[in-house]
Design a protein around this motif. Structure first.
Motif, short mmCIF file in Angstrom:
data_model
loop_
_atom_site.label_atom_id
_atom_site.label_comp_id
_atom_site.label_asym_id
_atom_site.label_seq_id
_atom_site.Cartn_x
_atom_site.Cartn_y
_atom_site.Cartn_z
N CYS A 126 0.86 -1.19 0.00
CA CYS A 126 0.00 0.00 0.00
C CYS A 126 0.90 1.24 0.00
O CYS A 126 1.68 1.45 0.92
CB CYS A 126 -0.92 0.03 1.22
N PHE B 179 0.37 4.15 0.63
CA PHE B 179 0.01 5.21 1.57
C PHE B 179 0.02 4.75 3.02
O PHE B 179 -0.46 5.45 3.90
CB PHE B 179 -1.36 5.79 1.17
N CYS C 250 -6.93 5.60 3.29
CA CYS C 250 -6.91 4.94 1.98
C CYS C 250 -7.18 5.93 0.86
O CYS C 250 -8.03 6.80 0.97
CB CYS C 250 -7.96 3.83 1.98
N ARG C 251 -6.46 5.77 -0.25
CA ARG C 251 -6.70 6.63 -1.42
C ARG C 251 -7.45 5.88 -2.51
O ARG C 251 -7.57 6.36 -3.62
CB ARG C 251 -5.38 7.12 -2.01
N CYS D 17 -6.67 3.34 -4.39
CA CYS D 17 -5.92 3.04 -5.61
C CYS D 17 -6.11 1.60 -6.05
O CYS D 17 -5.92 1.27 -7.22
CB CYS D 17 -4.44 3.31 -5.39
N GLY D 18 -6.40 0.72 -5.08
CA GLY D 18 -6.53 -0.69 -5.42
C GLY D 18 -5.22 -1.44 -5.49
O GLY D 18 -5.19 -2.59 -5.92
N VAL D 19 -4.13 -0.82 -5.05
CA VAL D 19 -2.85 -1.51 -5.09
C VAL D 19 -2.89 -2.77 -4.23
O VAL D 19 -2.37 -3.83 -4.60
CB VAL D 19 -1.70 -0.57 -4.66
N CYS D 20 -3.57 -2.69 -3.08
CA CYS D 20 -3.69 -3.87 -2.20
C CYS D 20 -4.42 -4.99 -2.93
O CYS D 20 -4.06 -6.15 -2.84
CB CYS D 20 -4.40 -3.49 -0.90
N PHE E 154 -13.47 -3.79 -3.80
CA PHE E 154 -14.29 -2.60 -3.63
C PHE E 154 -15.69 -2.95 -4.12
O PHE E 154 -15.84 -3.87 -4.92
CB PHE E 154 -13.76 -1.43 -4.45
S1 SF4 Z 1 -6.70 0.95 -1.96
FE1 SF4 Z 1 -5.43 -0.43 -0.76
S2 SF4 Z 1 -3.36 0.03 -1.45
FE2 SF4 Z 1 -4.63 1.74 -2.09
S3 SF4 Z 1 -4.49 3.21 -0.43
FE3 SF4 Z 1 -6.28 1.92 0.00
S4 SF4 Z 1 -5.53 0.33 1.31
FE4 SF4 Z 1 -3.75 1.26 0.36
#
Ligand code: SF4
Ligand code: SF4
Ligand code: SF4
Ligand code: SF4
Lengths: 204, 742
Positions: free
Chosen positions: B546, B548, B566-567, B569-572, B583
């Motif tokens: 993540c 962030f 959380c921003r 982004c979906g990186v997780c 999501f």
């Molecule tokens: S979507 Fe996931 S990776 Fe992205 S900021 Fe939120 S928790 Fe972190």
């Protein structure tokens, strides 16, 4: 970084401000060179910079470093043709032309003769304007060509002969002597005044 | 919610001429059994009235709008928080970029519709995250110098409370120790004005000031921060909404500048020492207290030097001009030499340079070779670049070193942490140097109780990371905004603007958080990641990747998401090997189904199919731009927008290739030092993960050329058609995917 020459045989040159102060005091607009930021726009604009030993920018740097002989003995200050490119373009609004002429004038007053022919020409030019209020082309060129003696004079004249003939043909040069202009007396009074103010042009 | 879906096809803007709309309607009906309508001008008043009418009278709540790109008209097609709206790009990426009435164009439009219909099938309406506690909206400002004071005051002026923490006993920072300041209009020196600012702050009822104080611990996330402060020995806790970090700079350590005479000669001082002396009243030689006649300033002392401080601090030129002016004011006969590499007086500050020249200061361009002493005075030898000679200046009373600014967060020594097991360069004790972009590389300022380190991750010179191209205040920790000289070296006029900007971002963050929506760059997004913890293997990929630091860990090692950090982004989601992070409107199975919805022709039809996963932030609008410019590219590519390439889960590669898709393109932002990725690490992570995709390809016995990662900037639109066409050539040369028709 530019290449550093080792002129003084390994000894660094002393840096002093006395010549700059001399220039500020004695040369017209001399103080303006304080404002130069060494951008080189003048050097890039000058049509004669290729013929000059130092560009206007370099002249200003030499003055600041205290290099009196180099500056007052330089060809550059005599070569300026008053095209005004530098003065128009200088971002710091330095009247580069005026400074160059001021330096030439000051150099001659100090007994430097960086370009003899230029000062001969300047002297002749002034003399004719003083006498006639205009230029007598054939007289001016005769005196200029023969300044160094008979042989170079003939050589110079032959080289320029074609141009002379063309000038005659197009009535740019008269065979008869030129006559003084009307009001020559008034003009002479103005020139005398200029002379008094130390603005007698770059002539020996 | 029960979904009631209608598909609407707009036939305006050339769409109706390019494709056969009746056939498209058949596809929707046959493949998805959804009703479908068309309209000649969907974004016009009648079109919109039709949508509203269907919403009100028929209870339609899910709208598939096959029209222009989702990047345009989003305000027009905003049908309120209760409606799911999915856009299908039939204009920029079909009608405007493909030959009209062509078989391949038609197939592309049909697939785009299928992709969207598959998506809405899985989409749920996002609900805003709501924490159990009440959200705080007070702003914590760390640092009481010009930046911090300004940020606190602006926060108060905007009607919010500020809590200011200053480590010294008094407020004012460096500026309070200055004699004068140069600022607009850069003609003369001015008073610092700091006393007025300090009293405005201390007198403001909305600002609580702690001096001789430090932040001991920050827990929670935006809107929910709990900040432990130690002030004058007492411990207090404040509930905070967002944080402005303004802890400033320190001068570059002059003890490292022995080659410039520092430490060797008493009369060689730094610009900071000189300023303190000037502010104290009289400028004199430190060695004997005698008057100062000749002073030489050495610019870029250690700056712009790879051995010392590689960057330009952008202010020390101006500082020297100011200090030369002090000397001239003290003694009009004083001679000042300024030895510089370049005079950098940006913008209007050039006026002050002119003033200093007019005052008769002597400017020499060159580099110092020696600082020495002879006869009780100093001399300096330098290579004068303009004279092209070595020069020597003698009889100098004082040498001032114009040292640069180091962010206060930069640690004196690179900290070491316990190395992970497989780290290659650990020492005997199993320790390893931390990288600047980890949250462990910093002098403590915030002491975040985050799994990913206690401080803001920094860029390579130790300044907290900021998206310097587009979003300068953003850091890699949501709700924490760096400002002033800790963010980058800047002069006081710039600091004022900067501090206002950071304070406004902090306020914006509090409000967004309280409404359960994301801050930059997915501002307003209501979705957030949900973890199906039953299947979590505690592999820790999500916590580590993540960008962030949003995910902590509980005592048992389970990921502990902090949705307000959380921003979105979906990186997780891209990282999780178990694929249990989703999501409401974006998930691994959803994209998988979108890929599966693509119709793959038989091999003998000789129509290859390529899936392009394309970043929504820059690459997708760049592709639209290519369409707007009527550029052409292969009709065989199917574009699927993703939130960030970092959200790409490798299972999609397998999904696509095992279904006979011939190749996969990934379009993302530039990464590396001057990254453009909106989620900082996303495209880099995608690139690293893709390195591992060869395993998948090997398992399927497929050529690695079938998968390609490309970096594009927003201005690279003109390159995109060529990138696509070249990839299609590659696909042609490797031949069709043998899994077709399985
Ligand atoms: S979507 Fe996931 S990776 Fe992205 S900021 Fe939120 S928790 Fe972190
Ligand atoms: S253009 Fe003006 S400022 Fe630039 S080098 Fe020439 S004199 Fe100096
Ligand atoms: S501001 Fe001037 S002195 Fe400072 S690093 Fe930049 S160029 Fe060098
Ligand atoms: S990446 Fe997935 S499996 Fe791994 S810790 Fe996170 S949620 Fe659990």
């Amino acid at each position: 970084m530019g290449k550093i020459e080792n002129k003084g045989g390994g000894r660094p040159v002393g840096y002093n401000t006395s010549f700059a102060e001399e220039v500020f005091r004695n040369v017209d607009f001399g103080e303006e060179i304080k404002m130069c930021m060494q951008c080189g726009v003048c050097a890039a604009s000058c049509p004669l910079s290729l013929k000059m030993d130092f560009s206007p920018r370099k002249i200003f740097t030499l003055i600041r470093a205290g290099k009196r002989e180099e500056v007052l003995g330089s060809q550059a200050i005599m070569l300026c043709t008053s095209c005004y490119s530098c003065k128009v373009r200088c971002p710091r609004k330095i009247p580069v032309v005026d400074v160059m002429h001021g330096l030439a004038n000051y150099a001659l007053r100090q007994g430097f003769v960086p370009r003899k022919n230029t000062s001969v020409f300047g002297g002749e030019f002034w003399r004719q304007i003083y006498k006639l209020g205009r230029i007598d082309e054939k007289d001016l060129s005769r005196r200029y060509f023969f300044a160094d003696g008979l042989v170079p004079g003939i050589k110079n004249s032959l080289e320029m002969m074609d141009m002379g003939l063309q000038m005659l043909l197009h009535k740019r040069m008269k065979l008869l002597p030129e006559r003084p202009i009307k009001g020559i007396k008034a003009l002479r009074r103005m020139l005398d005044k200029a002379e008094q103010m130390g603005k007698g042009g770059a002539r020996a | 919610m029960d979904k009631k879906t209608i598909v609407y096809i707009c036939t305006g803007c050339g769409i109706g001429d390019a494709v056969n709309v009746d056939q498209l309607k058949e596809v929707v009906d046959e493949d998805f059994s959804l009703p479908c309508k068309d309209h000649p001008f969907l974004c016009g008043p009648e079109g919109l009235a039709m949508l509203k009418q269907d919403m009100e009278s028929e209870g339609v709540n899910t709208f598939v709008l096959a029209a222009c790109s989702g990047r345009v008209n989003y305000d027009v097609f905003n049908l309120g928080p209760e409606a799911i709206v999915e856009r299908v790009n039939l204009r920029e990426q079909v009608a405007w970029s493909m030959p009209p009435q062509d078989e391949d164009t038609q197939m592309l439009a049909e697939d785009n519709l299928r992709i969207a219909c598959a998506k809405v099938k899985d989409t749920k309406l996002p609900e805003a995250f709501k924490a159990e506690e009440e959200y705080a909206k007070d702003i914590l400002v760390v640092g009481g110098g010009l930046a911090g004071l300004t940020a606190a005051l602006e926060t108060a002026k905007a009607g919010y409370n500020a809590v200011l923490v200053e480590k010294e006993a008094t407020l004012g920072g460096w500026l309070a120790r200055n004699k004068k300041r140069i600022t607009m209009p850069y003609k003369e020196l001015t008073d610092t004005g700091i006393e007025d600012l300090v009293s405005a702050v201390t007198g403001n009822p909305k600002i609580k000031v702690y001096t001789s104080a430090s932040v001991e611990k920050v827990e929670g996330g935006p809107g929910l921060f709990s900040v432990a402060i130690k002030a004058d020995g007492n411990a207090v806790t404040e509930r905070i909404g967002a944080i402005v970090q303004a802890n400033g700079w320190v001068p570059y350590d002059a003890n490292k500048l022995g080659h410039l005479g520092y430490g060797k000669f008493k009369d060689v001082v730094t610009n900071v020492e000189f300023e303190l002396m000037a502010a104290g009243g009289k400028i004199a030689r430190p060695s004997d207290g005698k008057e100062v006649k000749n002073t030489l300033f050495i610019q870029c002392a250690g700056s712009r030097d790879p051995e010392h401080l590689p960057y330009c601090s952008s202010v020390c030129c101006m500082v020297s001009l100011k200090q030369a002016t002090y000397l001239k004011e003290q003694d009009p006969e004083a001679v000042n030499y300024i030895l510089y590499k370049d005079m950098r007086t940006v913008g209007q500050a050039e006026d002050f340079y002119r003033k200093a020249q007019n005052d008769g200061n002597i400017f020499i361009r060159g580099s110092v070779k020696e600082v020495g002493e002879s006869g009780g005075k100093l001399f300096v030898e330098a290579d004068d670049e303009l004279l092209a000679e070595r020069i020597r200046i003698e009889e100098i009373d004082l040498v001032v070193l114009a040292v640069g600014m180091v962010p206060a967060t930069k640690p004196l020594q690179t900290p070491r942490i316990k190395a992970p097991q497989d780290a290659p360069d650990k020492d005997e004790e199993g320790m390893i140097e931390v990288q600047p972009d980890s949250g462990f590389f910093a002098t403590p300022a915030l002491r975040l109780a985050y799994r990913q380190g206690p401080e803001l991750p920094t860029l390579k010179y130790g300044f907290p990371d900021s998206h310097f191209i587009c979003f300068p205040y953003e850091s890699r920790r949501t709700g924490i905004y760096a400002t002033g000289c800790v963010r980058k070296p800047m002069e006081t006029a710039k600091v004022l603007d900067d501090a206002v900007g950071a304070a406004m971002k902090a306020i914006q963050c509090c409000e967004a958080t309280a409404n359960g929506i994301a801050v930059h760059p997915r501002a307003g997004d209501m979705s957030y990641p949900e973890f199906n913890m039953n299947r979590c293997t505690q592999c820790k990929r999500c916590t580590e990747e993540c960008p962030f630091g949003a995910i902590n860990e509980d005592e048992k090692g389970n990921p502990l998401p902090n949705p307000t950090r959380c921003r979105r982004c979906g990186v997780c989601m891209g990282a999780c090997p178990e694929r249990i992070i989703s999501f409401k409107n974006y998930s691994v199975p959803m994209i998988g189904n979108m890929i599966k919805a693509i119709h793959v022709p038989e091999e003998d039809e000789e129509k290859p199919r390529v899936v392009a996963l394309i970043c929504e932030n820059d690459a997708y609008p760049a592709l639209d731009m290519a369409g707007i410019k009527r550029m052409k590219w292969s009709p065989y590519v199917r574009f699927i927008p993703v939130r960030c390439l970092g959200s790409v889960n490798l299972v999609w590669v397998a999904d696509a290739l095992s279904r006979g898709i011939d190749g996969l393109l990934l379009f993302g932002c530039r990464h590396g030092d001057d990254y453009q990725c909106h989620f900082i690490k996303g495209s880099e992570l995608a690139n690293t993960r893709l390195g591992k995709v060869s395993e998948t390809l090997d398992r399927l016995a497929l050529e690695s050329d079938r998968v390609k990662f490309v970096e594009v900037g927003i201005s690279d639109y003109h390159k995109i058609p060529q990138i696509i066409d070249e990839f299609m050539e590659t696909i042609e040369s490797v031949g069709p995917n043998p899994y077709k028709g399985w």
